[in-house]
Design a protein around this motif. Structure first.
Motif, PDB file in Angstrom:
ATOM      1  N   GLY A  12       0.834  -1.205   0.000  1.00 50.60           N
ATOM      2  CA  GLY A  12       0.000   0.000   0.000  1.00 50.60           C
ATOM      3  C   GLY A  12       0.865   1.249   0.000  1.00 50.60           C
ATOM      4  N   ALA A  14       1.731   3.214  -2.415  1.00 52.15           N
ATOM      5  CA  ALA A  14       1.532   4.170  -3.515  1.00 52.15           C
ATOM      6  C   ALA A  14       0.979   5.504  -3.068  1.00 52.15           C
ATOM      7  CB  ALA A  14       0.609   3.557  -4.570  1.00 52.15           C
ATOM      8  N   GLY A  16      -0.798   7.997   0.533  1.00 48.56           N
ATOM      9  CA  GLY A  16      -1.152   8.153   1.947  1.00 48.56           C
ATOM     10  C   GLY A  16      -0.039   7.781   2.907  1.00 48.56           C
ATOM     11  N   ILE A  17      -0.418   7.049   3.936  1.00 47.89           N
ATOM     12  CA  ILE A  17       0.524   6.700   4.998  1.00 47.89           C
ATOM     13  C   ILE A  17       1.636   5.798   4.446  1.00 47.89           C
ATOM     14  CG2 ILE A  17       0.739   5.542   7.231  1.00 47.89           C
ATOM     15  CD1 ILE A  17      -2.198   6.300   7.781  1.00 47.89           C
ATOM     16  N   GLY A  18       1.270   4.880   3.560  1.00 44.42           N
ATOM     17  CA  GLY A  18       2.259   3.967   2.970  1.00 44.42           C
ATOM     18  C   GLY A  18       3.340   4.728   2.231  1.00 44.42           C
ATOM     19  N   ARG A  38      -1.991   0.275  -7.392  1.00 41.65           N
ATOM     20  CA  ARG A  38      -2.028   1.542  -8.130  1.00 41.65           C
ATOM     21  C   ARG A  38      -0.673   1.750  -8.791  1.00 41.65           C
ATOM     22  NH1 ARG A  38      -6.408   4.665  -5.558  1.00 41.65           N
ATOM     23  NH2 ARG A  38      -7.066   3.414  -3.797  1.00 41.65           N
ATOM     24  N   ILE A  63      -2.093  -8.146  -2.517  1.00 42.68           N
ATOM     25  CA  ILE A  63      -1.613  -8.807  -1.292  1.00 42.68           C
ATOM     26  C   ILE A  63      -2.439 -10.038  -0.906  1.00 42.68           C
ATOM     27  CG2 ILE A  63      -0.541  -6.736  -0.315  1.00 42.68           C
ATOM     28  CD1 ILE A  63      -3.085  -6.712   1.635  1.00 42.68           C
ATOM     29  N   ALA A  91      -4.568  -1.871   2.837  1.00 40.47           N
ATOM     30  CA  ALA A  91      -5.844  -2.255   3.444  1.00 40.47           C
ATOM     31  C   ALA A  91      -6.976  -1.641   2.662  1.00 40.47           C
ATOM     32  CB  ALA A  91      -5.904  -1.755   4.898  1.00 40.47           C
ATOM     33  N   TYR A  94      -9.528   3.319   2.101  1.00 41.24           N
ATOM     34  CA  TYR A  94     -10.075   4.304   1.175  1.00 41.24           C
ATOM     35  C   TYR A  94     -11.490   3.885   0.755  1.00 41.24           C
ATOM     36  CZ  TYR A  94     -10.494   6.819  -3.245  1.00 41.24           C
ATOM     37  OH  TYR A  94     -10.926   7.599  -4.268  1.00 41.24           O
ATOM     38  N   ILE A 139       0.119  -2.809  10.223  1.00 45.94           N
ATOM     39  CA  ILE A 139      -0.558  -1.535  10.487  1.00 45.94           C
ATOM     40  C   ILE A 139      -2.008  -1.808  10.867  1.00 45.94           C
ATOM     41  CG2 ILE A 139      -1.141   0.756   9.633  1.00 45.94           C
ATOM     42  CD1 ILE A 139       1.945   0.109   9.967  1.00 45.94           C
ATOM     43  N   ALA A 140      -2.256  -1.686  12.164  1.00 49.39           N
ATOM     44  CA  ALA A 140      -3.612  -1.896  12.691  1.00 49.39           C
ATOM     45  C   ALA A 140      -4.323  -0.546  12.684  1.00 49.39           C
ATOM     46  CB  ALA A 140      -3.518  -2.496  14.091  1.00 49.39           C
ATOM     47  N   SER A 141      -5.067  -0.241  13.722  1.00 46.80           N
ATOM     48  CA  SER A 141      -5.796   1.030  13.817  1.00 46.80           C
ATOM     49  C   SER A 141      -6.402   1.123  15.207  1.00 46.80           C
ATOM     50  CB  SER A 141      -6.919   1.064  12.779  1.00 46.80           C
ATOM     51  OG  SER A 141      -7.798   2.148  13.037  1.00 46.80           O
ATOM     52  N   TYR A 162     -14.246  -3.209   9.393  1.00 46.53           N
ATOM     53  CA  TYR A 162     -12.897  -2.615   9.458  1.00 46.53           C
ATOM     54  C   TYR A 162     -12.268  -2.823  10.843  1.00 46.53           C
ATOM     55  CZ  TYR A 162      -9.233   0.945   9.158  1.00 46.53           C
ATOM     56  OH  TYR A 162      -8.026   1.611   9.175  1.00 46.53           O
ATOM     57  N   PRO A 192      -2.520   3.444  14.335  1.00 45.66           N
ATOM     58  CA  PRO A 192      -2.648   4.897  14.182  1.00 45.66           C
ATOM     59  C   PRO A 192      -4.054   5.366  14.538  1.00 45.66           C
ATOM     60  CG  PRO A 192      -1.896   3.828  12.123  1.00 45.66           C
ATOM     61  CD  PRO A 192      -2.431   2.759  13.039  1.00 45.66           C
ATOM     62  N   GLY A 193      -4.123   6.598  15.027  1.00 44.78           N
ATOM     63  CA  GLY A 193      -5.420   7.256  15.159  1.00 44.78           C
ATOM     64  C   GLY A 193      -5.743   7.959  13.853  1.00 44.78           C
ATOM     65  N   VAL A 194      -6.697   8.880  13.909  1.00 46.24           N
ATOM     66  CA  VAL A 194      -7.136   9.548  12.674  1.00 46.24           C
ATOM     67  C   VAL A 194      -5.966  10.295  12.025  1.00 46.24           C
ATOM     68  CG1 VAL A 194      -8.677  11.284  11.691  1.00 46.24           C
ATOM     69  CG2 VAL A 194      -9.468   9.798  13.555  1.00 46.24           C
TER      70      VAL A 194
HETATM   71  N1  LIG Z   1      -5.754   7.208   7.574  1.00 43.90           N
HETATM   72  C1  LIG Z   1      -6.120   6.891   8.813  1.00 43.90           C
HETATM   73  O1  LIG Z   1      -6.756   7.692   9.526  1.00 43.90           O
HETATM   74  C2  LIG Z   1      -5.770   5.544   9.376  1.00 43.90           C
HETATM   75  C3  LIG Z   1      -5.981   5.325  10.755  1.00 43.90           C
HETATM   76  C4  LIG Z   1      -5.651   4.086  11.284  1.00 43.90           C
HETATM   77  C5  LIG Z   1      -5.099   3.114  10.464  1.00 43.90           C
HETATM   78  N2  LIG Z   1      -4.910   3.356   9.135  1.00 43.90           N
HETATM   79  C6  LIG Z   1      -4.334   2.285   8.324  1.00 43.90           C
HETATM   80  O2  LIG Z   1      -3.153   2.778   7.700  1.00 43.90           O
HETATM   81  C7  LIG Z   1      -2.985   2.136   6.425  1.00 43.90           C
HETATM   82  C8  LIG Z   1      -2.871   3.171   5.315  1.00 43.90           C
HETATM   83  O3  LIG Z   1      -3.988   4.042   5.366  1.00 43.90           O
HETATM   84  P1  LIG Z   1      -4.202   5.217   4.308  1.00 43.90           P
HETATM   85  O4  LIG Z   1      -5.047   6.238   4.962  1.00 43.90           O
HETATM   86  O5  LIG Z   1      -2.892   5.632   3.725  1.00 43.90           O
HETATM   87  O6  LIG Z   1      -5.101   4.426   3.248  1.00 43.90           O
HETATM   88  P2  LIG Z   1      -5.196   4.436   1.656  1.00 43.90           P
HETATM   89  O7  LIG Z   1      -6.501   3.831   1.313  1.00 43.90           O
HETATM   90  O8  LIG Z   1      -4.882   5.804   1.145  1.00 43.90           O
HETATM   91  O9  LIG Z   1      -4.006   3.471   1.196  1.00 43.90           O
HETATM   92  C9  LIG Z   1      -4.138   2.076   1.155  1.00 43.90           C
HETATM   93  C10 LIG Z   1      -3.333   1.550   0.002  1.00 43.90           C
HETATM   94  O10 LIG Z   1      -3.478   0.120  -0.029  1.00 43.90           O
HETATM   95  C11 LIG Z   1      -3.609  -0.279  -1.377  1.00 43.90           C
HETATM   96  N3  LIG Z   1      -4.299  -1.581  -1.448  1.00 43.90           N
HETATM   97  C12 LIG Z   1      -5.586  -1.831  -1.129  1.00 43.90           C
HETATM   98  N4  LIG Z   1      -5.888  -3.118  -1.371  1.00 43.90           N
HETATM   99  C13 LIG Z   1      -4.756  -3.704  -1.845  1.00 43.90           C
HETATM  100  C14 LIG Z   1      -4.429  -5.013  -2.284  1.00 43.90           C
HETATM  101  N5  LIG Z   1      -5.343  -5.998  -2.285  1.00 43.90           N
HETATM  102  N6  LIG Z   1      -3.167  -5.263  -2.709  1.00 43.90           N
HETATM  103  C15 LIG Z   1      -2.237  -4.265  -2.735  1.00 43.90           C
HETATM  104  N7  LIG Z   1      -2.496  -2.996  -2.334  1.00 43.90           N
HETATM  105  C16 LIG Z   1      -3.735  -2.716  -1.908  1.00 43.90           C
HETATM  106  C17 LIG Z   1      -4.414   0.834  -2.024  1.00 43.90           C
HETATM  107  O11 LIG Z   1      -4.268   0.809  -3.436  1.00 43.90           O
HETATM  108  C18 LIG Z   1      -3.815   2.074  -1.368  1.00 43.90           C
HETATM  109  O12 LIG Z   1      -2.740   2.598  -2.102  1.00 43.90           O
HETATM  110  C19 LIG Z   1      -4.182   1.194   6.271  1.00 43.90           C
HETATM  111  O13 LIG Z   1      -3.828  -0.074   6.765  1.00 43.90           O
HETATM  112  C20 LIG Z   1      -5.223   1.821   7.177  1.00 43.90           C
HETATM  113  O14 LIG Z   1      -6.176   0.886   7.590  1.00 43.90           O
HETATM  114  C21 LIG Z   1      -5.244   4.543   8.568  1.00 43.90           C
END
Ligand SMILES: NC(=O)c1ccc[n+]([C@@H]2O[C@H](COP(=O)([O-])OP(=O)(O)OC[C@H]3O[C@@H](n4cnc5c(N)ncnc54)[C@H](O)[C@@H]3O)[C@@H](O)[C@H]2O)c1
Length: 257
Positions: A12, A14, A16-18, A38, A63, A91, A94, A139-141, A162, A192-194
């Motif tokens: 993941g 590509a 956001g957090i990744g 992506r 994955i 995950a 999105y 990466i949980a939540s 979720y 992570p939180g929000v």
């Molecule tokens: N943003 C938040 O507030 C938050 C809070 C707690 C936890 N998280 C966790 O942090 C992680 C990243 O969150 P984010 O906000 O950057 O999300 P995001 O949706 O922007 O990024 C998730 C990435 O995972 C990729 N992905 C989804 N399914 C896939 C698959 N089957 N194979 C390969 N790639 C795949 C998507 O293409 C995307 O690029 C996630 O695990 C999310 O649950 C996020």
């Protein structure tokens, strides 16, 4: 640089957090495999890292596909010579749809957010075992911890897909840590939180943000970059005696432990 000589697979990666993990890991000296569905965005992350003098490749991998994740791990091993870190970050977030309470949606969420993490961990296991160690970061939540809301009458039991997937991932982190510790493989999680990734901006309405910030002792939500330091710590030898732990990074909303 804290990760010099290490290779990290970041699922993941590509956006956001990744993406923030990918860029920080590269800046800390790691070679990075940006794994995602992506393709264009993953390629752009790898190119940005290379332009800054780092080493990265973008790999299209679902994955949840066992054969594809094994192929991906082989490719990383060939390209960089080792697999020291796996960040199980991809995950369904999105695409999260809390209104969809169907069993099909629950299955799909668990398939990506829980089984996908196991599949990726299995793909890197033989290499980490042969190397005598590695660090897996799930990466949980904070969504794994049920909100203490007033009782809500409902027509049926909600699946809370979720939160269920992330809660399962914390359990899986502990089980994997027990199973792989004697091989030198550490398994920890970050909750992570929000965090204001593009995904969050789409699903959390602007008006809710003030309340979310006020509920945090540190008075803020997080930016993707705010999580990277914790991942670097768990990937590095500084945390060499930590395994099976979940670190909550949420500006103090959830005070577990
Ligand atoms: N943003 C938040 O507030 C938050 C809070 C707690 C936890 N998280 C966790 O942090 C992680 C990243 O969150 P984010 O906000 O950057 O999300 P995001 O949706 O922007 O990024 C998730 C990435 O995972 C990729 N992905 C989804 N399914 C896939 C698959 N089957 N194979 C390969 N790639 C795949 C998507 O293409 C995307 O690029 C996630 O695990 C999310 O649950 C996020």
């Amino acid at each position: 640089m804290k990760l010099q000589g290490k290779t990290a697979i970041i699922t993941g990666g590509a956006q956001g957090i990744g993406r923030a993990y990918c860029e920080r890991f590269a800046a800390e000296g790691a070679a990075v495999a940006v794994v995602d569905l992506r393709d264009e965005q993953a390629k752009e992350v790898a190119e940005t890292i290379a332009a800054a003098g780092g080493r990265a490749i973008a790999l299209h991998t679902d994955i949840t596909d066992e054969a594809a994740t094994q192929e991906m791990a082989n490719r990383v091993q060939q390209e960089f010579g080792s697999i020291d870190v796996l960040i199980n970050n991809a995950a369904l977030y999105y695409d999260q749809d809390i209104l969809d309470q169907s069993v099909e949606y629950l299955r799909k969420t668990l398939e990506v957010n829980l089984i996908g993490q196991l599949v990726c961990a299995r793909a890197v296991f033989p290499t980490m075992k042969a190397q005598g160690g590695g660090s897996i970061i799930n990466i949980a939540s904070t969504a794994a911890y049920p909100l203490p809301l007033p009782a809500m009458p409902s027509e049926n039991f909600n699946s809370n897909a979720y939160g269920l997937s992330k809660s399962g991932l914390i359990y899986m982190t502990k089980m994997m840590a027990r199973q792989a510790g004697s091989l030198g493989i550490r398994v920890n999680a970050i909750a992570p939180g929000v965090t204001m990734s593009e995904a969050t901006k789409k699903i959390v309405p602007e008006f809710a943000l003030t309340g979310l910030k006020e509920s945090a002792p540190l008075g803020t939500t997080l930016e993707p970059e705010d999580l990277a330091g914790t991942a670097v710590y768990l990937a590095s030898d500084d945390s060499r005696l930590m395994t099976g732990q979940t670190l909550v990074v949420d500006a103090g909303v959830w005070m577990n432990g």
